[in-house]
Design a protein around this motif. Structure first.
Motif, PDB file in Angstrom:
ATOM      1  N   GLY A  24      16.650   5.366   8.757  1.00 21.30           N
ATOM      2  CA  GLY A  24      16.086   7.546   9.160  1.00 21.30           C
ATOM      3  C   GLY A  24      16.647   8.158   9.142  1.00 21.30           C
ATOM      4  N   GLY A  25      16.530   8.811   9.612  1.00 20.37           N
ATOM      5  CA  GLY A  25      16.991  10.586  10.286  1.00 20.37           C
ATOM      6  C   GLY A  25      18.354  10.258  10.858  1.00 20.37           C
ATOM      7  N   ILE A  26      17.763   9.269  12.431  1.00 20.48           N
ATOM      8  CA  ILE A  26      18.712   8.615  13.395  1.00 20.48           C
ATOM      9  C   ILE A  26      19.605   8.292  13.500  1.00 20.48           C
ATOM     10  N   LYS A  27      19.605   7.337  11.758  1.00 15.52           N
ATOM     11  CA  LYS A  27      21.558   6.913  12.397  1.00 15.52           C
ATOM     12  C   LYS A  27      22.452   7.890  11.587  1.00 15.52           C
ATOM     13  N   HIS A  28      21.678   9.594  11.058  1.00 13.05           N
ATOM     14  CA  HIS A  28      22.592  10.866  10.764  1.00 13.05           C
ATOM     15  C   HIS A  28      22.427  11.577  12.060  1.00 13.05           C
ATOM     16  N   THR A  29      21.854  11.600  12.994  1.00 12.29           N
ATOM     17  CA  THR A  29      22.121  12.726  14.117  1.00 12.29           C
ATOM     18  C   THR A  29      22.619  12.196  14.658  1.00 12.29           C
ATOM     19  N   VAL A  30      22.520  10.813  15.641  1.00 13.05           N
ATOM     20  CA  VAL A  30      23.045   9.841  16.453  1.00 13.05           C
ATOM     21  C   VAL A  30      23.870   9.900  15.879  1.00 13.05           C
ATOM     22  N   LEU A  31      25.481  10.552  16.879  1.00 16.34           N
ATOM     23  CA  LEU A  31      26.879   9.867  16.215  1.00 16.34           C
ATOM     24  C   LEU A  31      27.180   8.280  17.080  1.00 16.34           C
ATOM     25  N   ASP A  32      27.375   7.852  16.325  1.00 16.48           N
ATOM     26  CA  ASP A  32      27.947   6.246  17.375  1.00 16.48           C
ATOM     27  C   ASP A  32      28.868   6.869  17.775  1.00 16.48           C
ATOM     28  N   ASN A  33      28.800   6.216  18.835  1.00 16.13           N
ATOM     29  CA  ASN A  33      29.910   6.574  19.690  1.00 16.13           C
ATOM     30  C   ASN A  33      30.587   7.262  19.912  1.00 16.13           C
ATOM     31  N   GLU A  34      29.909   8.032  19.950  1.00 10.39           N
ATOM     32  CA  GLU A  34      29.997   9.632  20.092  1.00 10.39           C
ATOM     33  C   GLU A  34      28.579  10.542  20.655  1.00 10.39           C
ATOM     34  N   THR A  35      27.975  10.309  20.660  1.00 11.27           N
ATOM     35  CA  THR A  35      27.222  11.153  21.383  1.00 11.27           C
ATOM     36  C   THR A  35      25.712   9.888  21.912  1.00 11.27           C
ATOM     37  N   GLY A  36      25.648   8.778  21.272  1.00  8.21           N
ATOM     38  CA  GLY A  36      24.949   8.091  22.041  1.00  8.21           C
ATOM     39  C   GLY A  36      25.337   6.287  20.850  1.00  8.21           C
ATOM     40  N   PHE A  37      24.277   5.747  21.084  1.00  9.75           N
ATOM     41  CA  PHE A  37      24.503   4.565  20.019  1.00  9.75           C
ATOM     42  C   PHE A  37      24.081   4.382  19.588  1.00  9.75           C
ATOM     43  N   LEU A  38      24.301   3.513  17.787  1.00  9.55           N
ATOM     44  CA  LEU A  38      22.835   3.139  17.336  1.00  9.55           C
ATOM     45  C   LEU A  38      22.493   1.604  17.113  1.00  9.55           C
ATOM     46  N   VAL A  39      21.283   0.895  16.834  1.00  7.38           N
ATOM     47  CA  VAL A  39      21.355  -0.817  17.196  1.00  7.38           C
ATOM     48  C   VAL A  39      20.252  -0.808  15.828  1.00  7.38           C
ATOM     49  N   PRO A  40      20.286  -2.396  15.805  1.00  9.17           N
ATOM     50  CA  PRO A  40      19.083  -2.500  14.703  1.00  9.17           C
ATOM     51  C   PRO A  40      17.954  -2.283  15.539  1.00  9.17           C
ATOM     52  N   PRO A  41      16.763  -2.464  14.473  1.00  8.55           N
ATOM     53  CA  PRO A  41      15.630  -1.989  15.027  1.00  8.55           C
ATOM     54  C   PRO A  41      14.805  -3.840  15.663  1.00  8.55           C
ATOM     55  N   ASN A  42      14.049  -2.978  16.501  1.00 12.81           N
ATOM     56  CA  ASN A  42      13.529  -4.826  16.651  1.00 12.81           C
ATOM     57  C   ASN A  42      14.565  -5.554  17.430  1.00 12.81           C
ATOM     58  N   GLN A  43      15.806  -6.035  17.793  1.00 10.13           N
ATOM     59  CA  GLN A  43      16.208  -6.171  18.796  1.00 10.13           C
ATOM     60  C   GLN A  43      16.303  -5.921  19.930  1.00 10.13           C
ATOM     61  N   PRO A  44      15.442  -6.529  20.840  1.00 16.07           N
ATOM     62  CA  PRO A  44      15.911  -5.915  22.297  1.00 16.07           C
ATOM     63  C   PRO A  44      17.085  -6.209  22.994  1.00 16.07           C
ATOM     64  N   LYS A  45      17.142  -7.018  23.124  1.00 17.80           N
ATOM     65  CA  LYS A  45      18.938  -8.075  23.627  1.00 17.80           C
ATOM     66  C   LYS A  45      19.858  -6.734  23.262  1.00 17.80           C
ATOM     67  N   ALA A  46      20.271  -6.208  21.868  1.00 14.62           N
ATOM     68  CA  ALA A  46      20.669  -5.966  21.161  1.00 14.62           C
ATOM     69  C   ALA A  46      20.713  -4.651  22.132  1.00 14.62           C
ATOM     70  N   LEU A  47      19.968  -4.239  21.968  1.00 17.61           N
ATOM     71  CA  LEU A  47      19.423  -2.577  22.279  1.00 17.61           C
ATOM     72  C   LEU A  47      19.811  -3.144  24.008  1.00 17.61           C
ATOM     73  N   ALA A  48      19.614  -4.002  24.690  1.00 15.76           N
ATOM     74  CA  ALA A  48      19.110  -3.967  26.321  1.00 15.76           C
ATOM     75  C   ALA A  48      20.896  -4.159  26.466  1.00 15.76           C
ATOM     76  N   ALA A  49      21.873  -4.810  25.944  1.00 16.76           N
ATOM     77  CA  ALA A  49      23.526  -4.684  25.812  1.00 16.76           C
ATOM     78  C   ALA A  49      24.299  -2.920  25.752  1.00 16.76           C
ATOM     79  N   LYS A  50      23.653  -2.583  24.858  1.00 16.16           N
ATOM     80  CA  LYS A  50      24.123  -0.824  24.222  1.00 16.16           C
ATOM     81  C   LYS A  50      23.650  -0.053  25.579  1.00 16.16           C
ATOM     82  N   LEU A  51      22.584  -0.465  26.500  1.00 18.10           N
ATOM     83  CA  LEU A  51      21.951   0.720  27.663  1.00 18.10           C
ATOM     84  C   LEU A  51      22.423   0.007  28.702  1.00 18.10           C
TER      85      LEU A  51
END
Length: 440
Positions: free
Chosen positions: A340-367
């Motif tokens: 949705g809107g998050i993938k446009h407002t959050v700039l990947d590698n510039e203002t944060g990271f984008l991750v696939p939904p419902n994938q806690p291990k991928a989320l943990a890696a970015k955190l």
């Protein structure tokens, strides 16, 4: 030119406490848009359903802004999924109110599909043009909610009729625009892209140590923040699971603050999602690392955003998402779902990271990447502040919206209707026997 504008938001009152089941981004958007349109010189009335008998029907809320409660069904709280049978009454009472005004309304801005349904009747009977912002689309919601979606079956048909009769449709982000074109066959020229925003007077960076002191969390450990409505689709369980991965696989003893709910104290009875998340945290062994705060006053939220090392938001889907803007405005990098809107407002590698939904291990890696690297957090946080200040202030949103209003009013002609009833007249909810007379 100054105009008298009616904002319709049948279930999302600008006066509601944010963070509950039915109070979130739309409430904020309607409130901020009304206030900033008024600052541009317009007179704004916000119409919402009367659900609290202790509140008067008309409230002089802020300079240039009134909140007007319309009785539609009992004066009591009703889940938004059950409001459609009361929308004909809402429309007729609004039309009656409009007719009593000495200064007519120039334009109606409907928020959500039920308000769009009401705006159609106002346009048909009073020939007042209207704009619609859906905030969420029925076909997209069904894709993700499936059988848990409790809105009426005819929502899609109502949305289609609203689109046909609206003078313009506002999309909140490119994904919203694409969905309108692909799923509803909206002509691209009918769509105007105007995002939601953040209030720069409320949300700005605060020294982290001071912020932690002010919220009563003076830990030196990393803090992850989840803030907003607590409902399953927000994917907070994904964040809780990623916290366990951070502890076990990365050795990072982070804390998770979860802010939101229907009360200032975390109450699983009032907010069932809190109970579900508490049980999940207990089952996976991170119960002592997760803190539920309950809802908080909006003037206090900048301290929570600033106290956090990372803001996390991983919904299954998100029509827009205002909380990532607020977090970035406070200098906190965001890890969010690429939806949705998050993938446009959050700039990947510039203002944060984008991750696939419902994938806690991928989320943990970015955190982990952020929590291991303080300089990276500072860099992304500084870039986040610049990004949202340049593109997402409510002042800018109101200015873009006002330009659209002027364009519509410059070109709007008296509306003519076919000799037979418009499609909207055939979409009366089965649970009501009221019939609305549509002018021909």
């Amino acid at each position: 030119m100054s105009h008298k504008i009616a904002l319709l938001s049948e279930h999302a009152s600008p006066l509601a406490t944010i963070g509950g089941i039915d109070a979130g981004g739309q409430n904020i958007a309607v409130a901020e848009l009304a206030l900033h349109l008024a600052k541009l010189g317009h007179q704004v009335d916000v119409f919402t359903r009367w659900y609290d008998a202790s509140q008067p029907q008309v409230i002089e809320w802020q300079t240039g802004v009134r909140v007007i409660h319309i009785q539609a069904g009992p004066v009591a709280s009703i889940p938004k999924e059950e409001l459609m049978p009361h929308m004909d009454e809402f429309a007729q009472r609004m039309i009656h109110f409009f007719k009593q005004q000495t200064r007519p309304y120039s334009l109606v801005h409907a928020h959500f599909f039920m308000s769009g349904y009401v705006a159609c009747q106002i346009k048909q009977q009073l020939e007042i043009p209207f704009v619609v912002t859906f905030h969420a689309l029925g076909k997209v919601r069904k894709r993700y909610q499936a059988d848990s979606d409790r809105f009426p079956e005819d929502r899609d048909a109502i949305e289609q009729c609203v689109i046909q009769q609206a003078n313009a449709t506002i999309a909140l982000c490119p994904q919203d625009r694409e969905d309108l074109i692909q799923l509803y066959q909206v002509t691209p020229a009918q769509i105007t892209l105007i995002p939601n925003g953040f209030n720069h007077q409320q949300f700005y960076p605060v020294d982290k140590a001071l912020a932690r002191l002010l919220i009563g969390c003076e830990t030196t450990e990393p803090i992850l923040l989840q803030l907003g409505r607590l409902v399953p689709r927000k994917g907070v369980d994904n964040v809780v699971q990623s916290l366990a991965t951070l502890h076990r696989e990365y050795g990072i003893r982070a804390r998770l603050l979860i802010v939101g709910g229907d009360s200032t104290q975390p109450d699983p009875t009032l907010t069932p999602e809190i109970g579900r998340l508490m049980e999940l945290a207990r089952q996976i062994g991170v119960e002592q690392w997760v803190t539920f705060t309950g809802s908080r006053n909006r003037d206090d939220l900048r301290y929570y955003y600033s106290a956090a090392d990372v803001f996390v938001t991983t919904p299954w889907y998100e029509p827009f998402g205002i909380t990532p803007l607020e977090a970035m405005a406070c200098g906190t990098p965001v890890v969010g779902s690429a939806v949705g809107g998050i993938k446009h407002t959050v700039l990947d590698n510039e203002t944060g990271f984008l991750v696939p939904p419902n994938q806690p291990k991928a989320l943990a890696a970015k955190l982990a990447a952020l929590l291991f690297n303080r300089k990276l957090r500072l860099l992304l946080g500084n870039q986040a502040v610049s990004h949202v200040q340049a593109n997402y202030t409510w002042q800018r949103v109101a200015e873009l919206t006002a330009v659209l209003y002027e364009q519509i009013l410059a070109w709007a002609l008296p509306t003519t209707y076919p000799s037979t009833l418009s499609p909207i007249a055939t979409l009366k909810p089965a649970a009501t026997s009221r019939t609305v007379a549509i002018k021909e």
